[in-house]
Design an enzyme around this catalytic site. Structure first.
Site: not given
Ligand code: ISL
Ligand code: CA
Length: 550
Positions: A199, A254, A98, A327-328
């Protein structure tokens, strides 16, 4: 369509903190992953993507990196990593890291220098601005609630953080920052990793001068203010030229704001930027103007449209990634399927959906055994910084806190971060100690050991579908067409190439639904046993893949 290994292989995402603890401290680690490589090989996935494993104070579980060149203490050592990478390669699999480079941790040495003084050589590694009439420089809202600006007493200026205040945004305008990033990427690629998941790559280029957001709707703010800035593609092309073009590896981008209108700018086949991006349409559908805890209705017809519109937007011109949970975002069976009596049927249906779309599939840990969302009774059982920040905000706003907890049950990220269920012993066999977050109480029923003992399990169905996709390139490269876009209960599409036409049909309901093929077909795979006389009925959450007979 150009053929590439990264179009044909399947990714499996590991959230290391919750995968397997090898030393009893309650936190998953690299040696835990190593123990389970044979399990993953048996499942039949090809590429393992590890959520961040670098040094981090864990404000956002590793998405806040304080040292890109070392492994997080809780996860192990560089020697463990080298052993893991060798173990992955020895089994013919690949490993993705990542890459989190929109921001660092505030405990990264660059930021510790940057905040010391206005003339520190690292000052413009980050975005610093003075107050605007005694207020933060802009009205921007953080992804994780509150302002994106944090005031720093020392130099009496604000720094920008789109995520938590412990995640200051890097200043990509500064060529030194970009060179540092390319350097760390080369470090990992030279070790032999097979690529990166990038990310929030869509927000690295900011719009200057930074100006107030005009909308109250967070989804609109993302598109108009945060994402797809003016130098976005220049940066990605430079990164490709300087780093990625020199290795046979893959990238998956992403980021919010990468939509059907702009996707080809990222993944168009001649762009020399990214191999693929995740698409989020089906993830944001129930996020209201206030974000994910402002839950609004979602509907099935729109869900289907997301896949159709994305396929239309990309077609033969580029490539995308298909995922149903990560994971989100909540567990797919709980979100779009049925996590009650039809849990297994609907989990298998999603296996068929994930593995029959055009795009590289990405499977999240636990989904291969049909794990579900969790609903803790109290906020104290939750660990996610996003949940806690929004909880504080809701409380300060005098919101209905029972309703807030319900929204957390629906959309909170900890739904997918509870420990992996390995067996039915205490703590689901994840740890000998006390897990960093509670296990989902349904582990005695849903776990890997039980799945491996049951020939009809979700696990074996995934295994079968993974083989099936590989054996049928039509499912990889063939065109995609939605055949019943307006149907309220059925999702039915065709995948087609010069050799074959496949029809895929799913019943997204608890009802029995009648349908008919207008051509003669043979069934290749399905999540129910076929019953004579019932050929034209789909049972609850039934899915079938058939081939047209010529
Ligand atoms: O879940 C979201 C909004 O509530 C998304 O916008 C998400 O925050 C966004 O896709 C970014 O996610 C990624 O970066 C973040 C981290 O917390 C997440 O786990 C990661 O997947 C910050 O690094
Ligand atoms: Ca551990």
């Amino acid at each position: 369509m150009n053929k590439n290994w990264w179009k044909e292989q399947v990714i499996y995402q590991i959230y290391p903190r919750s995968f397997k603890d090898s030393n009893g401290d309650g936190i998953g680690d690299l040696r835990g992953i190593l123990e389970k490589l044979d399990y993953l090989k048996k499942l039949g996935v090809d590429i393992l993507w590890l959520s961040p494993i670098y040094q981090s104070p864990n404000d956002d579980n590793g998405y806040d990196i304080s040292d890109y060149y070392n492994i997080m203490d809780e996860f192990g050592t560089m020697a463990d990593f080298d052993e893991l990478l060798a173990g992955v390669h020895a089994r013919g699999m690949k490993l993705l890291m990542d890459l989190v480079v929109n921001h660092t941790s505030d405990e990264h040495q660059w930021f510790e220098e940057s905040r010391k003084s206005k003339d520190n050589p690292y000052r413009d590694y980050y975005h610093w601005l003075p107050a605007e009439n005694g207020k933060p420089p802009t009205n921007w809202r953080s992804f994780f609630a509150g302002s994106t600006w944090e005031y720093d007493e020392k130099t009496e200026e604000y720094y920008l953080h789109l995520f938590t205040k412990k995640q200051p945004d890097l200043n990509w305008e500064n060529p030194k920052v970009r060179e540092e990033i390319y350097k760390l990427m080369r470090f990992w690629l030279d070790k032999g990793v097979d690529g990166f998941r990038m990310d929030v790559i869509s927000v690295i280029s900011k719009r200057f001068p930074l100006a107030d957001a005009k909308s109250e709707d967070f989804n609109v703010i993302i598109n108009d203010v945060y994402a797809n800035g003016p130098r976005m593609h220049e940066f990605l092309q430079e990164m490709h030229r300087e780093v990625m073009s020199k290795y046979d590896v893959m990238t998956v981008g992403e980021g919010p704001g990468i939509d059907e209108q702009v996707v080809l700018d990222y993944v168009g086949k001649d762009r020399k930027e990214l191999n693929m991006v995740f698409h989020f349409g089906h993830m944001f559908m129930d996020h209201g103007p206030g974000g994910r805890f402002d839950v609004v209705d979602k509907n099935f017809i729109d869900f289907k449209k997301v896949f159709t519109n994305w396929d239309k937007a990309v077609g033969e011109e580029g490539w995308i990634n298909i995922f149903l949970d990560n994971h989100d975002f909540p567990r797919i069976v709980s979100r779009w399927g049925n996590d009650g009596i039809y849990r297994e049927a609907s989990a298998k249906l999603f296996a068929m959906l994930l593995l029959s779309m055009r795009g590289t599939p990405c499977l999240y840990q636990g989904t291969e055994i049909g794990m579900t969302n969790v609903a803790f009774d109290t906020i104290e059982d939750y660990r996610d910084v996003e949940i806690h920040n929004f909880y504080k905000q809701a409380k300060a706003d005098g919101a209905d806190m029972d309703a807030f907890l319900k929204a957390v049950h629906i959309n909170g990220r900890d739904n997918v971060r509870t420990p992996m269920h390995w067996n039915n012993t205490s703590e689901a066999g994840f740890t000998d100690g006390e897990p960093w977050i509670k296990v989902n109480p349904n582990y005695p029923e849903i776990n890997v050991a039980a799945a491996l003992d049951d020939p009809n399990s979700v696990f074996y169905f995934y295994q079968k579908m993974l083989k099936f996709r590989k054996a049928n390139p039509t499912l990889i490269y063939g065109s995609y067409q939605d055949l019943m876009p307006e149907h309220e209960l059925l999702f039915c599409y065709a995948r087609q190439d010069a050799e074959h036409t496949f029809y895929i049909i799913f019943n997204f309901s608890e009802k029995e639904v009648q349908f008919e093929w207008t051509e003669s077909v043979e069934q290749l795979i399905g999540n129910y046993q076929t019953v004579k006389g019932k050929e034209n009925w789909l049972r609850p959450w039934e899915g079938r893949i058939v081939r047209r007979l010529d």
